[in-house]
Design a protein around this motif. Structure first.
Motif, PDB file in Angstrom:
ATOM      1  N   VAL A  16      52.580 147.208   5.568  1.00 36.63           N
ATOM      2  CA  VAL A  16      53.611 146.685   6.481  1.00 36.63           C
ATOM      3  C   VAL A  16      54.554 147.817   6.909  1.00 36.63           C
ATOM      4  O   VAL A  16      54.919 147.943   8.084  1.00 36.63           O
ATOM      5  CB  VAL A  16      54.379 145.523   5.812  1.00 36.63           C
ATOM      6  CG1 VAL A  16      55.621 145.153   6.614  1.00 36.63           C
ATOM      7  CG2 VAL A  16      53.479 144.321   5.644  1.00 36.63           C
ATOM      8  N   SER A  17      54.924 148.675   5.985  1.00 34.69           N
ATOM      9  CA  SER A  17      55.801 149.817   6.302  1.00 34.69           C
ATOM     10  C   SER A  17      55.140 150.770   7.289  1.00 34.69           C
ATOM     11  O   SER A  17      55.769 151.251   8.240  1.00 34.69           O
ATOM     12  CB  SER A  17      56.184 150.577   5.042  1.00 34.69           C
ATOM     13  OG  SER A  17      56.892 149.759   4.155  1.00 34.69           O
ATOM     14  N   ILE A  18      53.857 151.037   7.076  1.00 34.72           N
ATOM     15  CA  ILE A  18      53.129 151.951   7.964  1.00 34.72           C
ATOM     16  C   ILE A  18      53.051 151.362   9.373  1.00 34.72           C
ATOM     17  O   ILE A  18      53.308 152.058  10.367  1.00 34.72           O
ATOM     18  CB  ILE A  18      51.722 152.260   7.397  1.00 34.72           C
ATOM     19  CG1 ILE A  18      51.843 153.141   6.157  1.00 34.72           C
ATOM     20  CG2 ILE A  18      50.847 152.916   8.439  1.00 34.72           C
ATOM     21  CD1 ILE A  18      50.529 153.384   5.433  1.00 34.72           C
ATOM     22  N   VAL A  19      52.725 150.074   9.458  1.00 33.29           N
ATOM     23  CA  VAL A  19      52.653 149.420  10.774  1.00 33.29           C
ATOM     24  C   VAL A  19      54.027 149.443  11.446  1.00 33.29           C
ATOM     25  O   VAL A  19      54.148 149.736  12.645  1.00 33.29           O
ATOM     26  CB  VAL A  19      52.112 147.972  10.634  1.00 33.29           C
ATOM     27  CG1 VAL A  19      52.273 147.196  11.928  1.00 33.29           C
ATOM     28  CG2 VAL A  19      50.664 147.987  10.204  1.00 33.29           C
ATOM     29  N   VAL A  24      57.678 151.852  15.504  1.00 30.21           N
ATOM     30  CA  VAL A  24      58.922 152.556  15.834  1.00 30.21           C
ATOM     31  C   VAL A  24      58.624 153.903  16.492  1.00 30.21           C
ATOM     32  O   VAL A  24      59.240 154.271  17.498  1.00 30.21           O
ATOM     33  CB  VAL A  24      59.800 152.727  14.571  1.00 30.21           C
ATOM     34  CG1 VAL A  24      60.946 153.681  14.815  1.00 30.21           C
ATOM     35  CG2 VAL A  24      60.312 151.379  14.105  1.00 30.21           C
ATOM     36  N   VAL A  25      57.670 154.656  15.953  1.00 33.37           N
ATOM     37  CA  VAL A  25      57.306 155.957  16.525  1.00 33.37           C
ATOM     38  C   VAL A  25      56.781 155.786  17.938  1.00 33.37           C
ATOM     39  O   VAL A  25      57.147 156.528  18.856  1.00 33.37           O
ATOM     40  CB  VAL A  25      56.281 156.686  15.620  1.00 33.37           C
ATOM     41  CG1 VAL A  25      55.670 157.880  16.317  1.00 33.37           C
ATOM     42  CG2 VAL A  25      56.937 157.108  14.327  1.00 33.37           C
ATOM     43  N   VAL A  26      55.923 154.808  18.165  1.00 36.16           N
ATOM     44  CA  VAL A  26      55.384 154.563  19.508  1.00 36.16           C
ATOM     45  C   VAL A  26      56.511 154.189  20.469  1.00 36.16           C
ATOM     46  O   VAL A  26      56.582 154.687  21.600  1.00 36.16           O
ATOM     47  CB  VAL A  26      54.279 153.472  19.463  1.00 36.16           C
ATOM     48  CG1 VAL A  26      53.912 152.997  20.864  1.00 36.16           C
ATOM     49  CG2 VAL A  26      53.052 153.995  18.754  1.00 36.16           C
ATOM     50  N   LEU A  27      57.412 153.302  20.039  1.00 40.16           N
ATOM     51  CA  LEU A  27      58.537 152.908  20.898  1.00 40.16           C
ATOM     52  C   LEU A  27      59.430 154.100  21.237  1.00 40.16           C
ATOM     53  O   LEU A  27      59.844 154.279  22.383  1.00 40.16           O
ATOM     54  CB  LEU A  27      59.347 151.799  20.232  1.00 40.16           C
ATOM     55  CG  LEU A  27      58.720 150.403  20.240  1.00 40.16           C
ATOM     56  CD1 LEU A  27      59.578 149.426  19.447  1.00 40.16           C
ATOM     57  CD2 LEU A  27      58.556 149.914  21.659  1.00 40.16           C
TER      58      LEU A  27
END
Length: 151
Positions: A16-19, A24-27
């Motif tokens: 869940v943290s990785i997803v 967040v990184v993509v956004l």
């Protein structure tokens, strides 16, 4: 069982943290790209407007200077109306004895008259003879043999 449940809970938390972090990184990446493109466009438009403004300002200054110089030249030309080789017109400006001086010289077929009384006949110079023949000639700006700035 408890150990296995703890491992599964930990693995689920990590997934869940990785997803979440990937989202967040993509956004942030998308936001950075969009904002940088907008900033680049704004900066380009601002630069173009600044250069246009500077060009317009330069043209206005040159136009004002040309109009001012035209008025000054007209005033000087009006002071030459009654000039003869025999003497200086009363309209010549009075020259200071020392310091910077402006010397006006009237050249005609009859002779040369200078506002400071100097007797230097320059009618035989190429640019002067060309002008006296009715053609366009440029005289100066340069330093003459006496290190005077001549226009």
């Amino acid at each position: 069982m408890k150990k296995q449940d703890k491992k599964q809970a930990l693995a689920l938390g990590i997934r869940v943290s990785i997803v979440f972090l990937m989202t967040v990184v993509v956004l942030f990446s998308i936001a950075y790209y969009v904002l940088s493109q907008n900033f680049k466009a704004l900066l380009t438009n601002y630069t173009i407007e600044l250069i246009q403004s500077m060009a317009i300002q330069g043209v206005e200054i040159v136009t004002e200077e040309l109009e001012d110089n035209s008025r000054n030249i007209t005033a000087v030309a009006d002071s030459w109306e009654d000039v003869t080789a025999a003497g200086l017109p009363d309209k010549f400006p009075k020259m200071p004895v020392s310091g910077k001086v402006l010397r006006m010289v009237y050249v005609s077929d009859a002779g040369t008259v200078a506002s400071d009384g100097r007797k230097l006949d320059i009618r035989d110079r190429q640019d002067i003879s060309t002008a006296l023949a009715g053609k366009t000639a440029i005289y100066g700006p340069y330093f003459n043999e006496a290190r005077e700035f001549v226009v």
